[in-house]
Design a protein around this motif. Sequence first.
Motif, short mmCIF file in Angstrom:
data_model
loop_
_atom_site.label_atom_id
_atom_site.label_comp_id
_atom_site.label_asym_id
_atom_site.label_seq_id
_atom_site.Cartn_x
_atom_site.Cartn_y
_atom_site.Cartn_z
N HIS A 194 32.00 -10.46 10.75
CA HIS A 194 32.18 -9.08 10.30
C HIS A 194 33.63 -8.69 10.56
O HIS A 194 34.01 -8.43 11.69
N ASP A 195 34.42 -8.68 9.50
CA ASP A 195 35.84 -8.35 9.58
C ASP A 195 35.98 -6.82 9.53
O ASP A 195 36.33 -6.25 8.50
N GLU A 196 35.73 -6.18 10.65
CA GLU A 196 35.72 -4.71 10.70
C GLU A 196 37.08 -4.10 10.38
O GLU A 196 37.14 -3.06 9.73
N ASN A 197 38.15 -4.70 10.86
CA ASN A 197 39.48 -4.14 10.65
C ASN A 197 40.22 -4.75 9.47
O ASN A 197 41.41 -4.48 9.28
N MET A 198 39.55 -5.59 8.70
CA MET A 198 40.10 -6.17 7.46
C MET A 198 41.39 -6.97 7.67
O MET A 198 42.25 -7.02 6.80
N ASN A 199 41.51 -7.66 8.79
CA ASN A 199 42.69 -8.49 9.02
C ASN A 199 42.43 -9.97 8.67
O ASN A 199 43.26 -10.82 8.93
N GLN A 200 41.26 -10.25 8.12
CA GLN A 200 40.85 -11.58 7.64
C GLN A 200 40.77 -12.64 8.73
O GLN A 200 40.93 -13.82 8.47
N LYS A 201 40.51 -12.19 9.96
CA LYS A 201 40.29 -13.14 11.04
C LYS A 201 39.28 -12.55 12.02
O LYS A 201 39.11 -11.33 12.10
N LEU A 202 38.60 -13.42 12.76
CA LEU A 202 37.66 -13.00 13.78
C LEU A 202 38.44 -12.64 15.03
O LEU A 202 39.04 -13.50 15.68
N ASP A 203 38.47 -11.35 15.36
CA ASP A 203 39.22 -10.89 16.53
C ASP A 203 38.47 -11.26 17.80
O ASP A 203 37.24 -11.15 17.87
N LYS A 204 39.25 -11.68 18.81
CA LYS A 204 38.68 -12.08 20.10
C LYS A 204 39.41 -11.35 21.22
O LYS A 204 40.56 -10.95 21.04
N ASN A 205 38.75 -11.23 22.36
CA ASN A 205 39.42 -10.61 23.50
C ASN A 205 40.33 -11.63 24.20
O ASN A 205 40.42 -12.78 23.74
N PHE A 206 40.91 -11.24 25.32
CA PHE A 206 41.89 -12.11 25.98
C PHE A 206 41.31 -13.42 26.52
O PHE A 206 42.04 -14.37 26.76
N VAL A 207 39.99 -13.50 26.71
CA VAL A 207 39.39 -14.76 27.17
C VAL A 207 38.75 -15.54 26.02
O VAL A 207 38.13 -16.57 26.25
N GLY A 208 38.88 -15.04 24.80
CA GLY A 208 38.38 -15.77 23.64
C GLY A 208 36.99 -15.39 23.16
O GLY A 208 36.45 -16.04 22.27
#
Length: 163
Positions: free
Chosen positions: A108-122
Motif C-alpha cells: 500500500h503506497d500511501e504516500n505515492m513515492n512508489q516504494k515500501l517505506d520502512k522505519n529505521f530498523v527495516g
Amino acid sequence: MIRKDLSTRRFLGVAALSAGLFLVLAFRLSPLLEAQSTGTSTLTVHVTGSRNAKGKIRAALFRGAEGFPNDASKAIHTQAADIDPQTLSAQIVFTDLPAGVYAVSVFHDENMNQKLDKNFVGVPKEGYGASNNPKKKMGPPSFEEAKFQLSGTEQSLEIKLMY
C-alpha cells in the motif's frame, strides 16, 4: 481414353472435396488450436485490508525467486490500482500470462513515492502482502512461501495486507 478421363475426374472431385473438408475443419478448429498454443491466462488479484484509501496498491508479478518480493525491476509485470474507499480493497488484473509458477507481492503506497517505506530498523511502515498470505515474520516472505501454479484461462487470488 474415356476410362482414363473418368478416373481423372473422379480423382479431382475427391481431391477437391477432401481439400474443402480440410479447410472447413481447419477454419472451425483454428480458435481452439490457437487458444491451446498460446495457453494464456488471466490472473485477478484482490487486495483487501487497506487501512485507508490514500495512495495506491502496487503489485509485482514474479516468475521466479530473483528479486521477490521487493525488487519490482525483476518482476515480469507491475501494476498499480486505486483503493475503493467503500471496501478499502483493490483489484489488479494481469492478462496474457502463460501457464506456470508465479508469486505476487503487493504493498500500500500511501504516500505515492512508489516504494515500501520502512522505519529505521527495516520494519515496513506501509501495508504489504504476498500470494498465499504467508504469516508475518522477521524479514520478507520467500518465493517458495508465496508461489502458486497458474493454469486454466482465469484464476483469482486474495492477498490480505499486513501493517
